[in-house]
Design a protein around this motif. Structure first.
Motif, PDB file in Angstrom:
ATOM      1  N   UNK A 179       0.813  -1.211   0.000  1.00  0.00           N
ATOM      2  CA  UNK A 179       0.000   0.000   0.000  1.00  0.00           C
ATOM      3  C   UNK A 179       0.846   1.259   0.000  1.00  0.00           C
ATOM      4  N   UNK A 180       0.388   2.256   0.772  1.00  0.00           N
ATOM      5  CA  UNK A 180       1.008   3.580   0.754  1.00  0.00           C
ATOM      6  C   UNK A 180       2.466   3.531   1.168  1.00  0.00           C
ATOM      7  N   UNK A 181       2.805   2.710   2.166  1.00  0.00           N
ATOM      8  CA  UNK A 181       4.191   2.628   2.633  1.00  0.00           C
ATOM      9  C   UNK A 181       5.133   2.191   1.532  1.00  0.00           C
ATOM     10  N   UNK A 182       4.744   1.174   0.778  1.00  0.00           N
ATOM     11  CA  UNK A 182       5.601   0.711  -0.307  1.00  0.00           C
ATOM     12  C   UNK A 182       5.605   1.713  -1.449  1.00  0.00           C
ATOM     13  N   UNK A 183       4.459   2.293  -1.751  1.00  0.00           N
ATOM     14  CA  UNK A 183       4.389   3.263  -2.841  1.00  0.00           C
ATOM     15  C   UNK A 183       5.306   4.453  -2.574  1.00  0.00           C
ATOM     16  N   UNK A 184       5.323   4.936  -1.332  1.00  0.00           N
ATOM     17  CA  UNK A 184       6.187   6.062  -0.978  1.00  0.00           C
ATOM     18  C   UNK A 184       7.652   5.698  -1.144  1.00  0.00           C
ATOM     19  N   UNK A 185       8.020   4.502  -0.685  1.00  0.00           N
ATOM     20  CA  UNK A 185       9.417   4.074  -0.787  1.00  0.00           C
ATOM     21  C   UNK A 185       9.838   3.931  -2.244  1.00  0.00           C
ATOM     22  N   UNK A 186       8.975   3.338  -3.059  1.00  0.00           N
ATOM     23  CA  UNK A 186       9.291   3.150  -4.482  1.00  0.00           C
ATOM     24  C   UNK A 186       9.413   4.500  -5.177  1.00  0.00           C
ATOM     25  N   UNK A 187       8.539   5.436  -4.845  1.00  0.00           N
ATOM     26  CA  UNK A 187       8.600   6.766  -5.456  1.00  0.00           C
ATOM     27  C   UNK A 187       9.929   7.466  -5.099  1.00  0.00           C
ATOM     28  N   UNK A 188      10.341   7.338  -3.862  1.00  0.00           N
ATOM     29  CA  UNK A 188      11.605   7.958  -3.448  1.00  0.00           C
ATOM     30  C   UNK A 188      12.799   7.309  -4.130  1.00  0.00           C
ATOM     31  N   UNK A 189      12.745   5.988  -4.308  1.00  0.00           N
ATOM     32  CA  UNK A 189      13.813   5.298  -5.027  1.00  0.00           C
ATOM     33  C   UNK A 189      13.871   5.809  -6.466  1.00  0.00           C
ATOM     34  N   UNK A 190      12.720   5.950  -7.090  1.00  0.00           N
ATOM     35  CA  UNK A 190      12.664   6.451  -8.464  1.00  0.00           C
ATOM     36  C   UNK A 190      13.318   7.826  -8.563  1.00  0.00           C
ATOM     37  N   UNK A 191      12.962   8.727  -7.647  1.00  0.00           N
ATOM     38  CA  UNK A 191      13.502  10.090  -7.681  1.00  0.00           C
ATOM     39  C   UNK A 191      15.016  10.099  -7.461  1.00  0.00           C
ATOM     40  N   UNK A 192      15.481   9.293  -6.513  1.00  0.00           N
ATOM     41  CA  UNK A 192      16.922   9.248  -6.244  1.00  0.00           C
ATOM     42  C   UNK A 192      17.668   8.613  -7.407  1.00  0.00           C
ATOM     43  N   UNK A 193      17.050   7.610  -8.039  1.00  0.00           N
ATOM     44  CA  UNK A 193      17.677   6.940  -9.175  1.00  0.00           C
ATOM     45  C   UNK A 193      17.780   7.900 -10.363  1.00  0.00           C
ATOM     46  N   UNK A 194      16.721   8.658 -10.608  1.00  0.00           N
ATOM     47  CA  UNK A 194      16.714   9.584 -11.741  1.00  0.00           C
ATOM     48  C   UNK A 194      17.749  10.682 -11.569  1.00  0.00           C
ATOM     49  N   UNK A 195      17.968  11.118 -10.333  1.00  0.00           N
ATOM     50  CA  UNK A 195      18.948  12.181 -10.076  1.00  0.00           C
ATOM     51  C   UNK A 195      20.339  11.628  -9.789  1.00  0.00           C
ATOM     52  N   UNK A 196      20.472  10.303  -9.846  1.00  0.00           N
ATOM     53  CA  UNK A 196      21.752   9.621  -9.600  1.00  0.00           C
ATOM     54  C   UNK A 196      22.333   9.994  -8.237  1.00  0.00           C
ATOM     55  N   UNK A 197      21.440  10.073  -7.263  1.00  0.00           N
ATOM     56  CA  UNK A 197      21.816  10.470  -5.908  1.00  0.00           C
ATOM     57  C   UNK A 197      22.143   9.224  -5.096  1.00  0.00           C
ATOM     58  N   UNK A 198      23.429   8.861  -5.075  1.00  0.00           N
ATOM     59  CA  UNK A 198      23.850   7.646  -4.379  1.00  0.00           C
ATOM     60  C   UNK A 198      23.550   7.726  -2.888  1.00  0.00           C
ATOM     61  N   UNK A 199      23.803   8.881  -2.281  1.00  0.00           N
ATOM     62  CA  UNK A 199      23.573   9.020  -0.841  1.00  0.00           C
ATOM     63  C   UNK A 199      22.102   8.799  -0.492  1.00  0.00           C
ATOM     64  N   UNK A 200      21.209   9.346  -1.308  1.00  0.00           N
ATOM     65  CA  UNK A 200      19.778   9.169  -1.056  1.00  0.00           C
ATOM     66  C   UNK A 200      19.372   7.711  -1.240  1.00  0.00           C
ATOM     67  N   UNK A 201      19.930   7.055  -2.245  1.00  0.00           N
ATOM     68  CA  UNK A 201      19.619   5.646  -2.468  1.00  0.00           C
ATOM     69  C   UNK A 201      20.092   4.785  -1.301  1.00  0.00           C
ATOM     70  N   UNK A 202      21.292   5.056  -0.828  1.00  0.00           N
ATOM     71  CA  UNK A 202      21.830   4.299   0.307  1.00  0.00           C
ATOM     72  C   UNK A 202      20.923   4.457   1.521  1.00  0.00           C
ATOM     73  N   UNK A 203      20.405   5.660   1.707  1.00  0.00           N
ATOM     74  CA  UNK A 203      19.524   5.919   2.848  1.00  0.00           C
ATOM     75  C   UNK A 203      18.191   5.184   2.699  1.00  0.00           C
ATOM     76  N   UNK A 204      17.734   4.977   1.465  1.00  0.00           N
ATOM     77  CA  UNK A 204      16.459   4.309   1.224  1.00  0.00           C
ATOM     78  C   UNK A 204      16.572   2.794   1.265  1.00  0.00           C
ATOM     79  N   UNK A 205      17.782   2.279   1.062  1.00  0.00           N
ATOM     80  CA  UNK A 205      18.001   0.842   1.015  1.00  0.00           C
ATOM     81  C   UNK A 205      18.472   0.314   2.366  1.00  0.00           C
ATOM     82  N   UNK A 206      17.944  -0.820   2.759  1.00  0.00           N
ATOM     83  CA  UNK A 206      18.414  -1.481   3.968  1.00  0.00           C
ATOM     84  C   UNK A 206      19.876  -1.874   3.766  1.00  0.00           C
ATOM     85  N   UNK A 207      20.725  -1.737   4.797  1.00  0.00           N
ATOM     86  CA  UNK A 207      22.142  -2.102   4.628  1.00  0.00           C
ATOM     87  C   UNK A 207      22.343  -3.539   4.144  1.00  0.00           C
TER      88      UNK A 207
END
Length: 302
Positions: A179-207
């Motif tokens: 639901x909303x929790x996964x949709x929000x996470x996926x949207x943030x991953x998309x935005x960080x991926x499009x901007x090639x923001x490694x730091x943001x991606x690392x923060x969104x991904x579980x270690x």
């Protein structure tokens, strides 16, 4: 003649249910379609007098489909050992998100619910063929163990034990956020991926996140799972650098929020996600063109 027409309509009307059973058992649209076609071929190969004796054609067809799927599952492991790279279940679009012919594709027949999420199907892949059949038919489709026993050629008590063992595997797997929790996470991953923001991606991904890709040896992709949030983030950005003009769009994948990568309207990659505690824990990436056929082209405006 009226009775024959009713019987024919009844038998043909079972196709949707059979496709749903077969896909959950096999994880492959092509294999599911083949299994259902084979079940129907066996039905029509019966003498007319024998067909007339069968009180519940749907139950007969389900039993035969189950047996066919059991045989397919038994041989699938050997085939998948020869598969190039990781094997993942076929990703499913919603009915509104694919256009591959008027009602002819098995994807058009499938009901998208929690039993077809990529996370759930991957857990099913860890089961033995007998466990998978017993669990899917009983826990998902509510078939009694007495009927499942006829498919597995075991006692109802043994089938009950198989389903219980499969159920433990499901419980041991981490419950994903939907639901909303996964949709929000996926949207943030998309935005960080499009901007090639490694730091943001690392923060969104579980270690301890893991990314598994399926190219089937037909397109380039990693052959082994990429482990660790930092490594996955670096890999994602490297892919973005190598694929100019690639467009990311949010799409439902197997009934859950996911991402589709396309170029010129052609779908090249479908990604599914598992989210827990606000972070992405698993990413499943399907690039095998044969598994992306139901997605067709996405030329419409978003």
């Amino acid at each position: 003649m009226g009775t024959a027409r009713t019987s024919t309509d009844e038998v043909a009307g079972e196709r949707r249910q059979l496709i749903n059973v077969a896909y959950r058992l096999l994880g492959s649209l092509a294999e599911s379609e083949d299994a259902v076609q084979e079940a129907y071929a066996r039905w029509y190969a019966l003498p007319r007098s024998r067909r007339d004796e069968i009180v519940a054609p749907g139950a007969w067809l389900t039993t035969v489909t189950g047996r066919i799927c059991l045989d397919v599952l038994g041989s699938a492991r050997a085939r998948r050992e020869r598969y190039v790279g990781a094997w993942l279940p076929d990703p499913l679009p919603t009915r509104a998100e694919w256009d591959n012919g008027p009602g002819t594709d098995p994807a058009d027949q499938l009901v998208l619910d929690e039993s077809v999420t990529m996370a759930f199907l991957v857990v099913l892949e860890s089961m033995t063929p007998a466990e998978r059949v017993a669990f899917v038919l009983h826990d998902v489709f509510r078939y009694p163990f007495a009927e499942i026993a006829g498919i597995l050629d075991r006692t109802p008590a043994a089938c009950k034990q198989l389903a219980a063992s499969a159920r433990r595997r499901v419980r041991e797997a981490r419950a994903p956020v939907t639901g909303a929790g996964q949709a929000d996470a996926v949207r943030q991953v998309k935005e960080a991926w499009e901007t090639k923001n490694i730091a943001a991606l690392v923060d969104l991904l579980d270690p301890a996140a893991v990314m598994t890709a399926d190219g089937g040896g037909m397109v380039g992709t990693v052959l082994r799972p990429v482990e660790g949030g930092a490594r996955i983030a670096q890999y994602m950005v490297a892919i973005a650098d190598k694929a100019p003009g690639l467009e990311l769009v949010e799409r439902s994948v197997n009934g859950s929020p996911g991402l589709v990568a396309r170029r010129g309207g052609a779908v090249l990659t479908v990604a599914s996600f598992e989210v827990a505690d606000g972070r992405v824990t698993r990413i499943w990436v399907v690039r095998n063109p044969e598994k992306l056929r139901p997605w067709g082209r996405e030329d419409r405006e978003d």
